[in-house]
Design an enzyme around this catalytic site. Structure first.
Site, PDB file in Angstrom:
ATOM      1  N   ARG A 125       0.835  -1.242   0.164  1.00 28.92           N
ATOM      2  CA  ARG A 125      -0.074  -0.060   0.158  1.00 28.92           C
ATOM      3  C   ARG A 125       0.965   1.338  -0.024  1.00 28.92           C
ATOM      4  NH1 ARG A 125      -5.405   0.614   1.717  1.00 28.92           N
ATOM      5  NH2 ARG A 125      -6.007   2.656   2.626  1.00 28.92           N
ATOM      6  N   HIS A 152      -6.714   1.264  -7.222  1.00 24.05           N
ATOM      7  CA  HIS A 152      -7.121   0.507  -5.827  1.00 24.05           C
ATOM      8  C   HIS A 152      -7.821  -0.793  -6.202  1.00 24.05           C
ATOM      9  CE1 HIS A 152      -7.474  -0.792  -1.817  1.00 24.05           C
ATOM     10  NE2 HIS A 152      -8.274   0.168  -1.252  1.00 24.05           N
ATOM     11  N   GLN A 155     -10.169  -3.019  -3.927  1.00 23.97           N
ATOM     12  CA  GLN A 155     -11.553  -2.475  -3.601  1.00 23.97           C
ATOM     13  C   GLN A 155     -12.362  -2.550  -4.444  1.00 23.97           C
ATOM     14  OE1 GLN A 155     -12.562  -0.763  -0.640  1.00 23.97           O
ATOM     15  NE2 GLN A 155     -14.500  -1.192  -1.728  1.00 23.97           N
ATOM     16  N   CYS A 287     -16.323   2.996  -0.367  1.00 29.58           N
ATOM     17  CA  CYS A 287     -15.159   2.288   0.074  1.00 29.58           C
ATOM     18  C   CYS A 287     -14.980   2.346   1.584  1.00 29.58           C
ATOM     19  CB  CYS A 287     -14.101   2.148  -0.922  1.00 29.58           C
ATOM     20  SG  CYS A 287     -13.073   3.738  -0.785  1.00 29.58           S
TER      21      CYS A 287
END
Length: 338
Positions: A125, A152, A155, A287
């Site tokens: 990350r 991302h 997600q 999210c």
């Protein structure tokens, strides 16, 4: 027993998909075909059904370890990866820049090579997507993007699993994005058309998605026969939407821009007034973490909101990614309709 909003599932001879992901990286959904995306969602459904609902123990990560490099704080990405990998019998190691020499006394190149000799995969990350690109060149094990400034992907896989469970399929859905042209939106843009979803995007002027990514999305829309709209009008974007989606207006690292951004995003809050323009079966995704200026409580806590099912599905989709990239296991659940 199925959760509220989930479609029923069946077991039987698994349908075959000619998909082999073992050894691959996952940096962006752009690099994955429609069949590969469907396979990951199929795998996630399979693991969720077998482990959560049937109570099976599947030690598919037994003897394997996962290095988790986190430059940014996290709730869902960290918990889903740690608990998911452990649930599969593996050993996750959480590493921040305070725990290892990365960026202080040791280069990214050296770190990637060392971790390759001690672990089976790296979930990172990071602030800069370029760091992930470098990692893939230097590492000899799969690299998984846990979030970068550009994408991302983990997600969005969870979002798609949630919609698959709720609607019983993805093909033909209209997804509306109202908010910032950020990494979440970029990942939707790199994948929605491949699964037959139409995309309507509203962003304020000056906060549009990346131009290169927009150009690729336009090509995907033509290739897969889907509709694409880019506008600055949230109500225009919401027209006919099955799914309303937003995210934070101020991402980590953008705190100094808060005043400017809050002013630019006036009128972009998702409310029941926004939903009046949507389809009768509309749902809402976010999210998380969420702030009230992005979506009001009436929508966020309504029965139309799938945000907590969406959050849980982060776990099952990240498990599906790890199983697919690190093993030869195939789903036993009948392939869902996409």
């Amino acid at each position: 027993m199925k959760e509220v909003g989930e479609v029923s599932v069946q077991y039987g001879p698994p349908a075959q998909m000619n998909v082999h992901l073992k050894g691959r990286d996952l940096l962006t959904l752009q690099n994955y075909t429609a069949d590969e995306l469907k396979y990951l969602l199929w795998m996630a459904s399979d693991l969720k059904q077998r482990i959560k609902h049937k109570g099976e123990y599947l030690p598919l990560m037994q003897g394997k370890s996962l290095a988790m490099i986190f430059e940014k704080r996290s709730t869902r990405t960290r918990l889903s990866a740690e608990t998911g990998f452990a649930l599969l019998g593996g050993h996750p190691s959480f590493l921040t820049t305070q725990d290892i020499h990365l960026g202080t006394n040791e280069s990214l190149t050296d770190t990637a090579r060392v971790l390759s000799s001690m672990t089976n995969a790296i979930l990172a990350r990071v602030y800069k997507h370029d760091d992930l690109d470098l990692m893939t060149k230097e590492a000899t094990i799969p690299i998984i993007n846990g979030l970068s400034d550009l994408y991302h992907p983990l997600q969005i896989l969870a979002d798609y699993l949630t919609l698959q469970e709720h609607y019983g399929g993805l093909n033909g859905l209209t997804v509306t994005w109202i908010g910032d042209g950020n990494n979440i939106l970029h990942s939707i843009m790199m994948s929605a058309a491949k699964l037959g979803m139409h995309l309507r995007i509203a962003t304020p002027k000056g906060f549009e998605p990346d131009l290169r990514i927009t150009q690729i999305t336009e090509q995907y829309s033509k290739e897969y026969g889907t509709k694409l709209l880019l506008t600055t009008d949230p109500l225009e974007a919401a027209d006919g939407a099955n799914v309303l989606v937003t995210d934070t207006w101020i991402s980590m690292g953008q705190e100094e821009e808060k005043k400017e951004r809050l002013k630019a995003f006036q009128g972009y809050q998702i409310t029941m007034q926004t939903a009046k323009s949507a389809a009768s079966n509309w749902t809402f995704l976010h999210c998380l973490p969420r702030k009230p200026e992005e979506v009001d409580d009436e929508v966020f806590y309504s029965p139309r909101s799938l945000v907590f099912q969406e959050a849980e599905n982060r776990k099952w989709t990240i498990m599906a990614v790890m199983v697919s990239l690190l093993t030869d296991y195939s789903p036993q659940l009948q392939k869902p309709t996409f």
